[in-house]
Design a protein around this motif. Structure first.
Motif, short mmCIF file in Angstrom:
data_model
loop_
_atom_site.label_atom_id
_atom_site.label_comp_id
_atom_site.label_asym_id
_atom_site.label_seq_id
_atom_site.Cartn_x
_atom_site.Cartn_y
_atom_site.Cartn_z
N LEU A 1 0.84 -1.20 0.00
CA LEU A 1 0.00 0.00 0.00
C LEU A 1 0.87 1.25 0.00
N PRO A 2 0.34 2.35 -0.53
CA PRO A 2 1.09 3.61 -0.45
C PRO A 2 1.32 4.01 1.01
N GLU A 3 2.29 4.82 1.24
CA GLU A 3 2.64 5.27 2.59
C GLU A 3 1.41 5.88 3.27
N ALA A 4 1.29 5.68 4.56
CA ALA A 4 0.23 6.24 5.40
C ALA A 4 -1.12 5.52 5.24
N ARG B 1 -8.41 -7.72 4.64
CA ARG B 1 -8.08 -8.08 3.27
C ARG B 1 -9.05 -9.13 2.81
N GLU B 2 -9.60 -8.92 1.64
CA GLU B 2 -10.52 -9.89 1.11
C GLU B 2 -10.30 -10.01 -0.39
N LEU B 3 -10.31 -11.22 -0.87
CA LEU B 3 -10.12 -11.40 -2.31
C LEU B 3 -11.12 -12.42 -2.82
#
Ligand SMILES: [Zn+2]
Ligand SMILES: [Zn+2]
Length: 137
Positions: A115-118, A124-126
């Motif tokens: 993920l991008p910072e912050a 989590r689901e897929l």
């Protein structure tokens, strides 16, 4: 029933008749199930009791909920490693476009997502959609 009782007490859940019934039902199912389905298929179950039962199971790490994109929340039994309030089931769920059933794929782990910072991930689901093994033949 002895084995089911043990499964419940292992998770610190009091084995009431309703809980044993619900666990028995879930154990025999190969696909994830919605509350409505459970209510229809299980004898002597009312929705409120059933909902409470599933909620208890979920809180104790016995079942996990699945949002498969149909708009209906479904539930499935957890793999062994789940603890109360902490689910380890980071597996892929498979929705079959043919039979409309949702299956847990416990051996297919959700890949790590960078993920991008912050940004902090909390869940989590897929969901993978396609044709399941039973429908493919
Ligand atoms: Zn199918
Ligand atoms: Zn699952």
């Amino acid at each position: 029933m002895k084995e089911l009782e043990k499964k419940l007490s292992d998770k610190q859940i009091n084995p009431t008749a309703m809980r044993l019934l619900a666990l028995d039902y879930l154990t025999k199912r190969s696909a994830a199930v919605s509350l409505t389905e459970m209510e229809l298929e299980m004898d002597r179950s009312d929705r409120v009791t059933l909902y409470r039962t599933i909620k208890t199971f979920e809180e104790h790490g016995l079942v996990h909920r699945i949002e498969d994109g149909t708009g209906i929340t479904k539930f499935a039994l957890c793999q062994q490693g789940c603890d109360p309030g902490h689910h380890h089931d980071l597996h892929v769920h498979f929705f079959c476009n043919s039979c409309k059933e949702t299956h847990c794929l416990p051996k297919t782990i959700i890949p790590e997502v960078v993920l991008p910072e912050a940004y902090q991930a909390q869940e989590r689901e897929l969901i993978v959609k396609g044709i399941c093994a039973a429908c493919a033949v």
